[in-house]
Design a protein around this motif. Sequence first.
Motif, PDB file in Angstrom:
ATOM      1  N   LYS A 277     -56.432  30.451  37.276  1.00 46.96           N
ATOM      2  CA  LYS A 277     -56.145  29.395  36.342  1.00 46.96           C
ATOM      3  C   LYS A 277     -55.822  30.065  35.002  1.00 46.96           C
ATOM      4  N   VAL A 278     -54.494  29.531  34.821  1.00 47.38           N
ATOM      5  CA  VAL A 278     -54.083  30.415  33.349  1.00 47.38           C
ATOM      6  C   VAL A 278     -53.729  29.444  32.247  1.00 47.38           C
ATOM      7  N   SER A 279     -54.392  29.513  31.186  1.00 45.50           N
ATOM      8  CA  SER A 279     -53.854  29.252  30.082  1.00 45.50           C
ATOM      9  C   SER A 279     -53.302  29.794  28.773  1.00 45.50           C
ATOM     10  N   GLY A 280     -52.821  29.474  27.515  1.00 43.90           N
ATOM     11  CA  GLY A 280     -52.442  30.187  26.627  1.00 43.90           C
ATOM     12  C   GLY A 280     -50.927  30.804  26.834  1.00 43.90           C
ATOM     13  N   LEU A 281     -50.292  30.515  27.895  1.00 47.87           N
ATOM     14  CA  LEU A 281     -49.015  30.866  27.924  1.00 47.87           C
ATOM     15  C   LEU A 281     -48.307  30.339  26.959  1.00 47.87           C
TER      16      LEU A 281
ATOM     17  N   ALA B 196     -41.584  29.955  27.853  1.00 47.47           N
ATOM     18  CA  ALA B 196     -41.223  31.270  28.144  1.00 47.47           C
ATOM     19  C   ALA B 196     -41.344  31.240  29.700  1.00 47.47           C
ATOM     20  N   LYS B 197     -40.804  32.253  30.503  1.00 46.32           N
ATOM     21  CA  LYS B 197     -40.933  32.236  31.879  1.00 46.32           C
ATOM     22  C   LYS B 197     -41.887  33.606  32.105  1.00 46.32           C
ATOM     23  N   TYR B 198     -42.414  33.274  33.287  1.00 44.16           N
ATOM     24  CA  TYR B 198     -43.539  34.514  33.751  1.00 44.16           C
ATOM     25  C   TYR B 198     -43.414  34.694  35.170  1.00 44.16           C
ATOM     26  N   CYS B 199     -43.868  35.885  35.538  1.00 47.39           N
ATOM     27  CA  CYS B 199     -43.861  36.170  37.032  1.00 47.39           C
ATOM     28  C   CYS B 199     -45.253  36.401  37.351  1.00 47.39           C
ATOM     29  N   MET B 200     -45.888  35.948  38.234  1.00 46.65           N
ATOM     30  CA  MET B 200     -47.461  36.168  38.632  1.00 46.65           C
ATOM     31  C   MET B 200     -47.324  37.176  39.870  1.00 46.65           C
ATOM     32  N   VAL B 201     -48.284  38.331  39.566  1.00 40.38           N
ATOM     33  CA  VAL B 201     -48.276  39.494  40.841  1.00 40.38           C
ATOM     34  C   VAL B 201     -49.727  39.801  40.827  1.00 40.38           C
ATOM     35  N   MET B 202     -49.935  40.269  42.063  1.00 35.74           N
ATOM     36  CA  MET B 202     -51.185  40.474  42.212  1.00 35.74           C
ATOM     37  C   MET B 202     -51.250  41.763  43.120  1.00 35.74           C
TER      38      MET B 202
ATOM     39  N   ALA C 184     -41.573  31.125  36.737  1.00 38.73           N
ATOM     40  CA  ALA C 184     -41.516  29.744  36.388  1.00 38.73           C
ATOM     41  C   ALA C 184     -42.231  29.749  35.096  1.00 38.73           C
ATOM     42  N   THR C 185     -41.722  28.741  34.309  1.00 39.38           N
ATOM     43  CA  THR C 185     -42.220  28.745  32.850  1.00 39.38           C
ATOM     44  C   THR C 185     -43.842  28.381  32.771  1.00 39.38           C
ATOM     45  N   GLY C 186     -44.205  29.036  31.652  1.00 39.60           N
ATOM     46  CA  GLY C 186     -45.688  28.877  31.290  1.00 39.60           C
ATOM     47  C   GLY C 186     -46.084  27.734  31.443  1.00 39.60           C
ATOM     48  N   GLU C 187     -45.400  26.566  31.061  1.00 37.18           N
ATOM     49  CA  GLU C 187     -45.826  25.242  31.376  1.00 37.18           C
ATOM     50  C   GLU C 187     -46.167  24.856  32.605  1.00 37.18           C
ATOM     51  N   GLN C 188     -45.120  25.402  33.617  1.00 34.19           N
ATOM     52  CA  GLN C 188     -45.255  25.071  35.122  1.00 34.19           C
ATOM     53  C   GLN C 188     -46.570  25.811  35.524  1.00 34.19           C
ATOM     54  N   TRP C 189     -46.750  27.116  35.289  1.00 32.43           N
ATOM     55  CA  TRP C 189     -47.932  27.940  35.790  1.00 32.43           C
ATOM     56  C   TRP C 189     -49.334  27.155  35.469  1.00 32.43           C
ATOM     57  N   MET C 190     -49.395  26.667  33.959  1.00 35.58           N
ATOM     58  CA  MET C 190     -50.600  26.269  33.561  1.00 35.58           C
ATOM     59  C   MET C 190     -50.762  24.680  33.704  1.00 35.58           C
TER      60      MET C 190
ATOM     61  N   ARG D 285     -50.238  23.855  36.939  1.00 32.11           N
ATOM     62  CA  ARG D 285     -51.003  23.551  38.269  1.00 32.11           C
ATOM     63  C   ARG D 285     -52.353  23.639  38.472  1.00 32.11           C
ATOM     64  N   PRO D 286     -53.021  23.124  39.271  1.00 31.04           N
ATOM     65  CA  PRO D 286     -54.647  23.173  39.277  1.00 31.04           C
ATOM     66  C   PRO D 286     -54.903  24.754  39.598  1.00 31.04           C
ATOM     67  N   SER D 287     -53.958  25.592  40.341  1.00 32.00           N
ATOM     68  CA  SER D 287     -54.411  26.777  40.437  1.00 32.00           C
ATOM     69  C   SER D 287     -53.184  27.603  40.907  1.00 32.00           C
ATOM     70  N   ILE D 288     -53.427  28.992  40.747  1.00 31.09           N
ATOM     71  CA  ILE D 288     -52.184  29.839  41.184  1.00 31.09           C
ATOM     72  C   ILE D 288     -52.840  30.665  42.118  1.00 31.09           C
ATOM     73  N   SER D 289     -52.356  30.237  43.561  1.00 34.58           N
ATOM     74  CA  SER D 289     -53.059  31.108  44.682  1.00 34.58           C
ATOM     75  C   SER D 289     -52.244  32.067  45.306  1.00 34.58           C
ATOM     76  N   PHE D 290     -52.928  32.930  45.742  1.00 39.57           N
ATOM     77  CA  PHE D 290     -52.222  33.740  46.701  1.00 39.57           C
ATOM     78  C   PHE D 290     -52.603  33.985  47.903  1.00 39.57           C
ATOM     79  N   HIS D 291     -52.723  32.874  48.588  1.00 34.82           N
ATOM     80  CA  HIS D 291     -53.479  32.529  50.104  1.00 34.82           C
ATOM     81  C   HIS D 291     -52.281  33.006  50.987  1.00 34.82           C
ATOM     82  N   LYS D 292     -51.030  33.251  50.596  1.00 32.81           N
ATOM     83  CA  LYS D 292     -50.197  33.776  51.709  1.00 32.81           C
ATOM     84  C   LYS D 292     -50.121  35.149  51.963  1.00 32.81           C
ATOM     85  N   CYS D 293     -50.711  35.958  51.116  1.00 29.71           N
ATOM     86  CA  CYS D 293     -51.014  37.362  50.971  1.00 29.71           C
ATOM     87  C   CYS D 293     -52.107  37.556  51.947  1.00 29.71           C
ATOM     88  N   LYS D 294     -51.824  38.123  53.324  1.00 31.62           N
ATOM     89  CA  LYS D 294     -52.912  38.529  54.248  1.00 31.62           C
ATOM     90  C   LYS D 294     -53.314  39.857  54.271  1.00 31.62           C
ATOM     91  N   LEU D 295     -54.506  40.201  54.576  1.00 34.29           N
ATOM     92  CA  LEU D 295     -55.043  41.550  54.958  1.00 34.29           C
ATOM     93  C   LEU D 295     -54.820  42.123  56.139  1.00 34.29           C
TER      94      LEU D 295
END
Lengths: 245, 245
Positions: free
Chosen positions: B87-91, B95-101, B140-146, B148-158
């Motif tokens: 969960k991200v705040s303070g963006l 501005a636009k951001y990419c989220m990476v893991m 997506a914009t900082g507003e959009q990322w902030m 949402r309830p969470s930023i989830s990477f569940h589609k990245c499988k091991l």
Amino acid sequence: MHRLPGIPGINPYGPFSTPGLNHLVHQLQQQQAAAVAHAEEIDENLEPDDPKVELVDKALWEEFHRNGTEMVITKTGRRMFPGFKTKVSGLNPKAKYCMVMDIRPKDDCRYKYHNSCWMVAGKADPELPRRFYIHPDSPATGEQWMNRPSISFHKCKLTNNIADPHVYGHAILNSMHKYQPRFHIVRCSDTSQIYSRQWRTTCFPEMEFIAVTAYQNEKITQLKINHNPFAKGFRDTGCGRREKR
Amino acid sequence: MHRLPGIPGINPYGPFSTPGLNHLVHQLQQQQAAAVAHAEEIDENLEPDDPKVELVDKALWEEFHRNGTEMVITKTGRRMFPGFKTKVSGLNPKAKYCMVMDIRPKDDCRYKYHNSCWMVAGKADPELPRRFYIHPDSPATGEQWMNRPSISFHKCKLTNNIADPHVYGHAILNSMHKYQPRFHIVRCSDTSQIYSRQWRTTCFPEMEFIAVTAYQNEKITQLKINHNPFAKGFRDTGCGRREKR
DNA sequence: CAATTTTTCACCTACGTGACAATG
DNA sequence: GTCATTGTCACGTAGGTGAAAAAT
């Protein structure tokens, strides 16, 4: 790694901070937004394109169309079947595009199903707010759009609920009214530009349908059952357990 | 609605085709790409930000961590549980951001589970190709990322499958090795810019885990069963039908 | 042999179907 | 009464679980 905030137009740590470019960019300062937009516009049109759009499952759509396609609408939203899927060629592989659809009233009539026939039953109800549905993968390059097996709008559901909470994902339709889905290609690098750019619209007449809350024509019901995998439970397959009443 | 093809830099039908701007843009033609990039760079840094990142389900992660988290890897790819969610705040809202893991080896050891304990069992196997997983909603914009309830990477499988076909969606790991997931915020308006911009990296030590092809520690198995809804069938709920062997 | 990996399976979640009964 | 709409249901698709057996 901290940047100077609050000094518009100057970024001493940017990767392109040569004095010459800074000078040029200063010249453009007042028209910056327009110039950037213009530069992008030109950039996007350096190379031509000539899009061709094809309807996926055209034969199935035509079979429904011959019988008078109906689409169920529900409060929570119902998918279309057959699905709204296109295949696009002739795009510029490097350019970016947004893919858009909408569903428009076909005429200003209300219909009723009587004696196994659809007939006009008066003037249309007031038109509901018109929405465009932007394909969630927009924007993407022409190459990416053309490489995929189809561009599908299956996430856009049909509803009759004016107060629908998923306002940005559903199409709100009037029951017993006739509709025409449309497909639009918009060449632009960001969804925010969609409404200021040229739209290239394709319309498949065989996609016309009447919105219903319950199927009227039994032939349509059977076509849905026979072709939609999710309705397989109602198929009449020898070993079947369901019979007509 | 047809455009003249093959005439680079001139678009007589564009909405911004005033001669003055055309002249300016022609001046910039050779440095066009750099100028646009620079303008965007400035635009993106007009306003400051100060991102804060929080781990969703922190308490659950900590409970696993106290027992030594294990994650199953399979040939076809297996989700992480608990999921990788932040969960991200303070963006900056505009501005636009990419989220990476990514998931990095924690050390260069190979482990084995012996007498109910994980212990070092030699040097690590050769490191596998390092991948970054870009959140599919980027940018997506900082507003959009902030919002949402969470930023989830569940589609990245091991997976442990080196020849994995979903190369761009899965993380390839060595079994019996220890890993550390990481989260990165990159401020840029397009995924193509990700690798040339500043990365702001957050690391939650409680997310450390050992990759396994079968669970070793029974406590971990029970935590998975008790908390992962998909494993509900194995829960020991009074009316249960499953018993330990 | 012992340790690890792969395959298969019953049992879940999540949700897309038309039928049908209830509602308006 | 008639017709249109809504809610619930059994029955599908699609895919995420650990157990257990089989393979390596």
